[in-house]
Enzyme design. Structure first.
Site, mmCIF file in Angstrom:
data_model
loop_
_atom_site.group_PDB
_atom_site.id
_atom_site.type_symbol
_atom_site.label_atom_id
_atom_site.label_comp_id
_atom_site.label_asym_id
_atom_site.label_seq_id
_atom_site.Cartn_x
_atom_site.Cartn_y
_atom_site.Cartn_z
ATOM 1 N N GLY A 153 -20.223 -4.326 -23.729
ATOM 2 C CA GLY A 153 -20.561 -3.973 -22.360
ATOM 3 C C GLY A 153 -19.642 -2.918 -21.791
ATOM 4 N N THR A 154 -18.539 -2.651 -22.480
ATOM 5 C CA THR A 154 -17.592 -1.633 -22.031
ATOM 6 C C THR A 154 -18.212 -0.254 -22.192
ATOM 7 O OG1 THR A 154 -15.770 -3.032 -22.796
ATOM 8 C CG2 THR A 154 -15.251 -0.736 -22.306
ATOM 9 N N THR A 155 -18.075 0.583 -21.189
ATOM 10 C CA THR A 155 -18.611 1.940 -21.257
ATOM 11 C C THR A 155 -17.484 2.919 -21.570
ATOM 12 O OG1 THR A 155 -18.346 2.195 -18.859
ATOM 13 C CG2 THR A 155 -20.481 1.425 -19.669
ATOM 14 N N PRO A 175 -25.271 0.951 -22.440
ATOM 15 C CA PRO A 175 -24.488 1.314 -21.262
ATOM 16 C C PRO A 175 -24.748 0.397 -20.072
ATOM 17 C CG PRO A 175 -26.339 2.799 -21.493
ATOM 18 C CD PRO A 175 -26.329 1.934 -22.719
ATOM 19 N N MET A 177 -26.432 -3.702 -19.104
ATOM 20 C CA MET A 177 -26.953 -4.972 -19.585
ATOM 21 C C MET A 177 -27.975 -5.596 -18.630
ATOM 22 S SD MET A 177 -25.507 -5.566 -22.497
ATOM 23 C CE MET A 177 -24.219 -4.716 -23.435
ATOM 24 N N HIS A 210 -18.927 3.135 -7.707
ATOM 25 C CA HIS A 210 -18.535 1.883 -8.337
ATOM 26 C C HIS A 210 -17.213 1.420 -7.729
ATOM 27 C CE1 HIS A 210 -21.456 3.145 -11.373
ATOM 28 N NE2 HIS A 210 -21.451 1.910 -11.833
ATOM 29 N N LYS A 214 -13.221 0.930 -11.889
ATOM 30 C CA LYS A 214 -14.010 1.543 -12.969
ATOM 31 C C LYS A 214 -13.477 2.945 -13.222
ATOM 32 C CE LYS A 214 -18.657 2.665 -14.612
ATOM 33 N NZ LYS A 214 -18.329 2.163 -15.962
ATOM 34 N N GLY A 219 -22.024 4.820 -17.513
ATOM 35 C CA GLY A 219 -22.813 5.003 -18.727
ATOM 36 C C GLY A 219 -24.301 4.965 -18.430
#
Length: 329
Positions: A153-155, A175, A177, A210, A214, A219
């Site tokens: 899940g990390t971009t 990019p 979920m 965001h 972040k 993504g």
């Protein structure tokens, strides 16, 4: 909070969705969304190593796993600046909880020993990664080396290298979920494929907000931009340079983010404007909170575990694969 809008563009229909921690011995984070388990054959011995806690996204994913009847691994990786400790993750919807020992990523020998022990004790050990863009590639190499299927899940990071390193490894890499956003991305990809240059000459601009933590450009925004560039026949727009990133609370509120969502949100606006400025189209998808991502992440874990049980060949899957199989609740 999730709301939906539809934008009609001449004879084309674009489905646009508008979705309007320091480590401590006990880290309880509530979640108000409920869900039922996916119907699939999974071993009771499956354990999920959620890496990135006590960060809020990783913790939300861990809660979603508990809510969907997945068991957390007793050990997980955390950032190099977090002291080793044990946290108690609680899903307030189901009332389920689990203790997880967090080991800093710099303690590699301890982590590898813990992984070996968990793999010996469980029939399946899978990982979720919500860490940091700077750790993405090294973490992926760690999962491949130690034969740990994972959901990334990390971009950010080097995405080309990531996909190459994991091409023969069980993984879900995407990019975003959130299933509604995944559906929107797929609709845009199809639109761009069927009607390339439909907006030829239109100027593309993108603003995304965001939470301050972040570090990288969204993504999701990058994926959506690729479709919009095809529609606008724009080869010059570069996401890392041309997207306006908002990481300031005051600006985020002005952009429409609720104050109680400043620590967790994803508000995106994409604009296509005609050369003479007389026609403008906008696409928005605004997410307040993390539930939609956490739920999708847990569903991706169950999807991946099912593929392993079915004896499929190792490969990289996307959330579109998960969506198409009907594995999203």
């Amino acid at each position: 909070m999730i709301a939906f809008t539809n934008i009609f563009v001449a004879a084309l229909l674009v489905h646009a969705y508008a979705f309007t921690s320091k480590c401590t011995p006990s880290n309880k984070i509530s979640n108000s969304m409920s869900s039922s388990s996916l119907t699939m054959s999974l071993s009771d011995d499956v354990r999920v190593m959620v890496n990135g806690m006590p960060g809020p996204m990783a913790t939300a994913a861990a809660e979603a796993c508990l809510r969907k009847d997945l068991k957390l691994a007793p050990v997980a990786m955390t950032g190099p600046d977090v002291e080793p400790c044990t946290i108690h993750v609680v899903d307030m919807v189901s009332g389920k909880g689990s203790d997880v020992k967090l080991i800093p990523s710099t303690n590699s020998e301890e982590i590898e020993a813990a992984v070996a022990g968990m793999q010996e004790a469980s029939s399946q050990l899978l990982a979720i990664d919500y860490t940091h863009p700077s750790a993405l590639n090294s973490n992926a190499e760690f999962y491949v080396k130690n034969n740990i299927p994972f959901v990334m899940g990390t971009t950010g990071g080097d995405r080309e290298k990531l996909l190459k390193d994991c091409e023969s490894h069980f993984s879900v890499i995407a990019p975003n979920m959130g299933k509604q956003i995944v559906a929107m991305q797929l609709a845009l990809e199809n639109l761009a494929r069927d009607y390339p240059a439909a907006f030829d000459g239109y100027e593309l601009s993108v603003v995304e907000s965001h939470q301050k933590t972040k570090a990288d450009t969204s993504g999701t925004a990058k994926a959506v931009i690729e479709s919009l560039k095809t529609l606008a026949n724009d080869k010059d727009f570069v996401a890392d340079n041309d997207v306006k990133m908002i990481r300031n609370d005051e600006e985020s509120v002005s952009f429409g983010v609720p104050e109680d969502s400043l620590t967790g949100h994803a508000f995106h606006t994409y604009t296509l404007k005609s050369p003479d400025g007389t026609v403008e189209f906008q696409l928005q998808h605004n997410v307040a909170g993390r539930s939609v991502y956490a739920e999708g992440t847990a569903d991706a874990v169950k999807f991946l575990a099912k593929k392993i049980v079915e004896g499929k060949n190792p490969q990289v899957y996307t959330m579109i694969n998960v969506l198409e199989e009907g594995a999203l609740e």
